[in-house]
Design a protein around this motif. Structure first.
Motif, PDB file in Angstrom:
ATOM      1  N   TYR A  42       0.827  -1.203   0.000  1.00  0.00           N
ATOM      2  CA  TYR A  42       0.000   0.000   0.000  1.00  0.00           C
ATOM      3  C   TYR A  42       0.867   1.262   0.000  1.00  0.00           C
ATOM      4  CZ  TYR A  42      -3.118   3.682   1.534  1.00  0.00           C
ATOM      5  OH  TYR A  42      -3.785   4.876   1.622  1.00  0.00           O
ATOM      6  N   ARG A  43       1.868   1.302   0.866  1.00  0.00           N
ATOM      7  CA  ARG A  43       2.752   2.467   0.955  1.00  0.00           C
ATOM      8  C   ARG A  43       3.501   2.692  -0.359  1.00  0.00           C
ATOM      9  NH1 ARG A  43       4.548   3.852   6.525  1.00  0.00           N
ATOM     10  NH2 ARG A  43       6.637   4.074   5.652  1.00  0.00           N
ATOM     11  N   PHE A  44       3.938   1.614  -0.994  1.00  0.00           N
ATOM     12  CA  PHE A  44       4.643   1.741  -2.270  1.00  0.00           C
ATOM     13  C   PHE A  44       3.692   2.266  -3.349  1.00  0.00           C
ATOM     14  CE2 PHE A  44       7.040  -0.250  -5.938  1.00  0.00           C
ATOM     15  CZ  PHE A  44       8.147   0.573  -5.827  1.00  0.00           C
ATOM     16  N   ARG A  45       2.431   1.808  -3.323  1.00  0.00           N
ATOM     17  CA  ARG A  45       1.433   2.322  -4.265  1.00  0.00           C
ATOM     18  C   ARG A  45       1.181   3.805  -4.042  1.00  0.00           C
ATOM     19  NH1 ARG A  45      -2.913  -1.065  -2.609  1.00  0.00           N
ATOM     20  NH2 ARG A  45      -4.222   0.672  -3.207  1.00  0.00           N
ATOM     21  N   VAL A  46       1.153   4.235  -2.794  1.00  0.00           N
ATOM     22  CA  VAL A  46       0.972   5.660  -2.492  1.00  0.00           C
ATOM     23  C   VAL A  46       2.123   6.457  -3.097  1.00  0.00           C
ATOM     24  CG1 VAL A  46       0.965   7.393  -0.654  1.00  0.00           C
ATOM     25  CG2 VAL A  46      -0.459   5.355  -0.442  1.00  0.00           C
ATOM     26  N   ALA A  47       3.344   5.983  -2.910  1.00  0.00           N
ATOM     27  CA  ALA A  47       4.514   6.672  -3.477  1.00  0.00           C
ATOM     28  C   ALA A  47       4.393   6.791  -4.993  1.00  0.00           C
ATOM     29  CB  ALA A  47       5.799   5.922  -3.100  1.00  0.00           C
ATOM     30  N   ILE A  48       4.004   5.715  -5.629  1.00  0.00           N
ATOM     31  CA  ILE A  48       3.875   5.714  -7.089  1.00  0.00           C
ATOM     32  C   ILE A  48       2.733   6.624  -7.525  1.00  0.00           C
ATOM     33  CG2 ILE A  48       3.325   4.270  -9.086  1.00  0.00           C
ATOM     34  CD1 ILE A  48       4.863   2.017  -7.446  1.00  0.00           C
ATOM     35  N   SER A  49       1.627   6.597  -6.799  1.00  0.00           N
ATOM     36  CA  SER A  49       0.498   7.472  -7.135  1.00  0.00           C
ATOM     37  C   SER A  49       0.895   8.941  -7.063  1.00  0.00           C
ATOM     38  CB  SER A  49      -0.677   7.220  -6.181  1.00  0.00           C
ATOM     39  OG  SER A  49      -1.211   5.945  -6.393  1.00  0.00           O
ATOM     40  N   GLU A  50       1.714   9.291  -6.095  1.00  0.00           N
ATOM     41  CA  GLU A  50       2.189  10.673  -5.977  1.00  0.00           C
ATOM     42  C   GLU A  50       3.015  11.070  -7.207  1.00  0.00           C
ATOM     43  OE1 GLU A  50       1.537  13.070  -3.832  1.00  0.00           O
ATOM     44  OE2 GLU A  50       0.284  11.847  -2.541  1.00  0.00           O
ATOM     45  N   ILE A  51       3.858  10.179  -7.673  1.00  0.00           N
ATOM     46  CA  ILE A  51       4.697  10.483  -8.833  1.00  0.00           C
ATOM     47  C   ILE A  51       3.848  10.543 -10.101  1.00  0.00           C
ATOM     48  CG2 ILE A  51       6.654   9.728 -10.238  1.00  0.00           C
ATOM     49  CD1 ILE A  51       7.369  10.824  -7.388  1.00  0.00           C
ATOM     50  N   VAL A  52       2.887   9.635 -10.240  1.00  0.00           N
ATOM     51  CA  VAL A  52       1.990   9.678 -11.410  1.00  0.00           C
ATOM     52  C   VAL A  52       1.188  10.978 -11.400  1.00  0.00           C
ATOM     53  CG1 VAL A  52      -0.004   8.595 -12.537  1.00  0.00           C
ATOM     54  CG2 VAL A  52       1.883   7.175 -11.703  1.00  0.00           C
ATOM     55  N   SER A  53       0.701  11.367 -10.235  1.00  0.00           N
ATOM     56  CA  SER A  53      -0.036  12.631 -10.122  1.00  0.00           C
ATOM     57  C   SER A  53       0.855  13.815 -10.514  1.00  0.00           C
ATOM     58  CB  SER A  53      -0.545  12.795  -8.689  1.00  0.00           C
ATOM     59  OG  SER A  53      -1.220  14.007  -8.540  1.00  0.00           O
ATOM     60  N   ASN A  54       2.114  13.804 -10.061  1.00  0.00           N
ATOM     61  CA  ASN A  54       3.058  14.858 -10.455  1.00  0.00           C
ATOM     62  C   ASN A  54       3.282  14.864 -11.964  1.00  0.00           C
ATOM     63  OD1 ASN A  54       3.387  15.645  -7.816  1.00  0.00           O
ATOM     64  ND2 ASN A  54       5.441  14.793  -7.589  1.00  0.00           N
ATOM     65  N   SER A  55       3.370  13.678 -12.565  1.00  0.00           N
ATOM     66  CA  SER A  55       3.554  13.595 -14.019  1.00  0.00           C
ATOM     67  C   SER A  55       2.371  14.217 -14.740  1.00  0.00           C
ATOM     68  CB  SER A  55       3.709  12.134 -14.459  1.00  0.00           C
ATOM     69  OG  SER A  55       4.942  11.629 -14.043  1.00  0.00           O
ATOM     70  N   TYR A  56       1.173  13.894 -14.272  1.00  0.00           N
ATOM     71  CA  TYR A  56      -0.049  14.436 -14.875  1.00  0.00           C
ATOM     72  C   TYR A  56      -0.098  15.956 -14.754  1.00  0.00           C
ATOM     73  CZ  TYR A  56      -4.927  15.897 -15.077  1.00  0.00           C
ATOM     74  OH  TYR A  56      -6.083  16.577 -15.357  1.00  0.00           O
ATOM     75  N   ARG A  57       0.086  16.465 -13.525  1.00  0.00           N
ATOM     76  CA  ARG A  57      -0.071  17.898 -13.262  1.00  0.00           C
ATOM     77  C   ARG A  57       1.122  18.734 -13.711  1.00  0.00           C
ATOM     78  NH1 ARG A  57      -1.957  16.614  -7.850  1.00  0.00           N
ATOM     79  NH2 ARG A  57      -4.200  16.536  -7.995  1.00  0.00           N
ATOM     80  N   HIS A  58       2.291  18.369 -13.224  1.00  0.00           N
ATOM     81  CA  HIS A  58       3.469  19.210 -13.409  1.00  0.00           C
ATOM     82  C   HIS A  58       4.255  18.856 -14.663  1.00  0.00           C
ATOM     83  CE1 HIS A  58       2.559  20.654  -9.455  1.00  0.00           C
ATOM     84  NE2 HIS A  58       2.730  19.457  -8.924  1.00  0.00           N
ATOM     85  N   GLY A  59       4.482  17.556 -14.887  1.00  0.00           N
ATOM     86  CA  GLY A  59       5.273  17.127 -16.036  1.00  0.00           C
ATOM     87  C   GLY A  59       4.570  17.383 -17.355  1.00  0.00           C
ATOM     88  N   ASN A  60       3.386  16.812 -17.489  1.00  0.00           N
ATOM     89  CA  ASN A  60       2.622  16.930 -18.732  1.00  0.00           C
ATOM     90  C   ASN A  60       1.663  18.111 -18.742  1.00  0.00           C
ATOM     91  OD1 ASN A  60       3.891  14.706 -19.829  1.00  0.00           O
ATOM     92  ND2 ASN A  60       2.234  13.290 -19.356  1.00  0.00           N
ATOM     93  N   LYS A  61       1.645  18.891 -17.675  1.00  0.00           N
ATOM     94  CA  LYS A  61       0.830  20.120 -17.579  1.00  0.00           C
ATOM     95  C   LYS A  61      -0.640  19.884 -17.914  1.00  0.00           C
ATOM     96  CE  LYS A  61       4.586  22.876 -17.255  1.00  0.00           C
ATOM     97  NZ  LYS A  61       5.303  22.542 -16.065  1.00  0.00           N
ATOM     98  N   GLU A  62      -1.155  18.699 -17.502  1.00  0.00           N
ATOM     99  CA  GLU A  62      -2.548  18.322 -17.728  1.00  0.00           C
ATOM    100  C   GLU A  62      -2.937  18.293 -19.214  1.00  0.00           C
ATOM    101  OE1 GLU A  62      -5.358  20.189 -15.051  1.00  0.00           O
ATOM    102  OE2 GLU A  62      -3.903  20.153 -13.402  1.00  0.00           O
ATOM    103  N   ASP A  63      -1.956  18.182 -20.086  1.00  0.00           N
ATOM    104  CA  ASP A  63      -2.189  18.137 -21.535  1.00  0.00           C
ATOM    105  C   ASP A  63      -2.690  16.742 -21.929  1.00  0.00           C
ATOM    106  OD1 ASP A  63      -2.028  17.942 -24.314  1.00  0.00           O
ATOM    107  OD2 ASP A  63      -0.105  18.984 -24.444  1.00  0.00           O
ATOM    108  N   PRO A  64      -3.947  16.617 -22.398  1.00  0.00           N
ATOM    109  CA  PRO A  64      -4.501  15.302 -22.732  1.00  0.00           C
ATOM    110  C   PRO A  64      -3.863  14.663 -23.969  1.00  0.00           C
ATOM    111  CG  PRO A  64      -6.032  17.024 -23.362  1.00  0.00           C
ATOM    112  CD  PRO A  64      -4.907  17.696 -22.613  1.00  0.00           C
ATOM    113  N   ASN A  65      -3.047  15.399 -24.696  1.00  0.00           N
ATOM    114  CA  ASN A  65      -2.365  14.843 -25.863  1.00  0.00           C
ATOM    115  C   ASN A  65      -1.047  14.169 -25.503  1.00  0.00           C
ATOM    116  OD1 ASN A  65      -4.302  15.772 -27.817  1.00  0.00           O
ATOM    117  ND2 ASN A  65      -3.512  17.821 -27.406  1.00  0.00           N
ATOM    118  N   LYS A  66      -0.647  14.298 -24.235  1.00  0.00           N
ATOM    119  CA  LYS A  66       0.591  13.664 -23.793  1.00  0.00           C
ATOM    120  C   LYS A  66       0.267  12.351 -23.088  1.00  0.00           C
ATOM    121  CE  LYS A  66       3.380  17.806 -23.583  1.00  0.00           C
ATOM    122  NZ  LYS A  66       4.338  18.592 -22.806  1.00  0.00           N
TER     123      LYS A  66
END
Length: 153
Positions: A42-66
């Motif tokens: 569970y803790r490892f999934r939380v860590a990964i979810s945080e990084i995926v969320s960062n990728s969505y928001r910050h990395g890809n800037k919420e761009d649905p084409n990425k």
């Protein structure tokens, strides 16, 4: 000798709000193949979810084409999860500053701190494809040692 073969799993997702839920469902299935406890999974999934969320928001800037890419590798010693996005990366020294100054309610840096606490190793890089990636590792040997310590105490 009972040697575990290396297993690889990969998922490619469109950059949508659902990417965190999709990645979590994917990882629930994958982590069942490991000797990690329910709590550590569970803790490892939380860590990964945080990084995926960062990728969505910050990395890809919420761009649905990425896209966001997740690659899981499981061997006899650990599980390694690599999350890639199509963003430009970030300066790691700047990422945690707001969190350090403003604490838990800071607008950034919290996910990186959580990932650092719940994974045994976290690395950031621009990989050979030119994508920004974050690698998280959870070791099985550490898990076995924790279980032995718990039994002995």
């Amino acid at each position: 000798m009972n040697e575990r073969p290396v297993e690889y799993y990969r998922v490619e997702m469109l950059n949508t709000k659902r990417c965190v839920a999709i990645s979590d469902d994917f990882l629930k299935s994958i982590l069942k193949l490991t000797p990690l406890s329910e709590n550590d999974s569970y803790r490892f999934r939380v860590a990964i979810s945080e990084i995926v969320s960062n990728s969505y928001r910050h990395g890809n800037k919420e761009d649905p084409n990425k896209k966001i890419y997740i690659l899981c590798t499981i061997d006899k010693n650990c599980i390694k999860v690599v999350i890639e996005d199509e963003g430009n990366g970030f300066d790691l020294s700047d990422a945690g500053k707001k969190y350090e100054i403003e604490g838990i309610y800071a607008p950034g840096g919290r996910g990186l701190k959580i990932a650092g606490k719940f994974a045994d190793n976290v690395e950031y890089e621009i990989n050979e494809t030119g994508r920004f990636s974050v690698s998280l590792v959870k070791n099985f040997e550490l898990e076995k040692n924790k279980q032995k310590e718990t039994i002995m105490n």
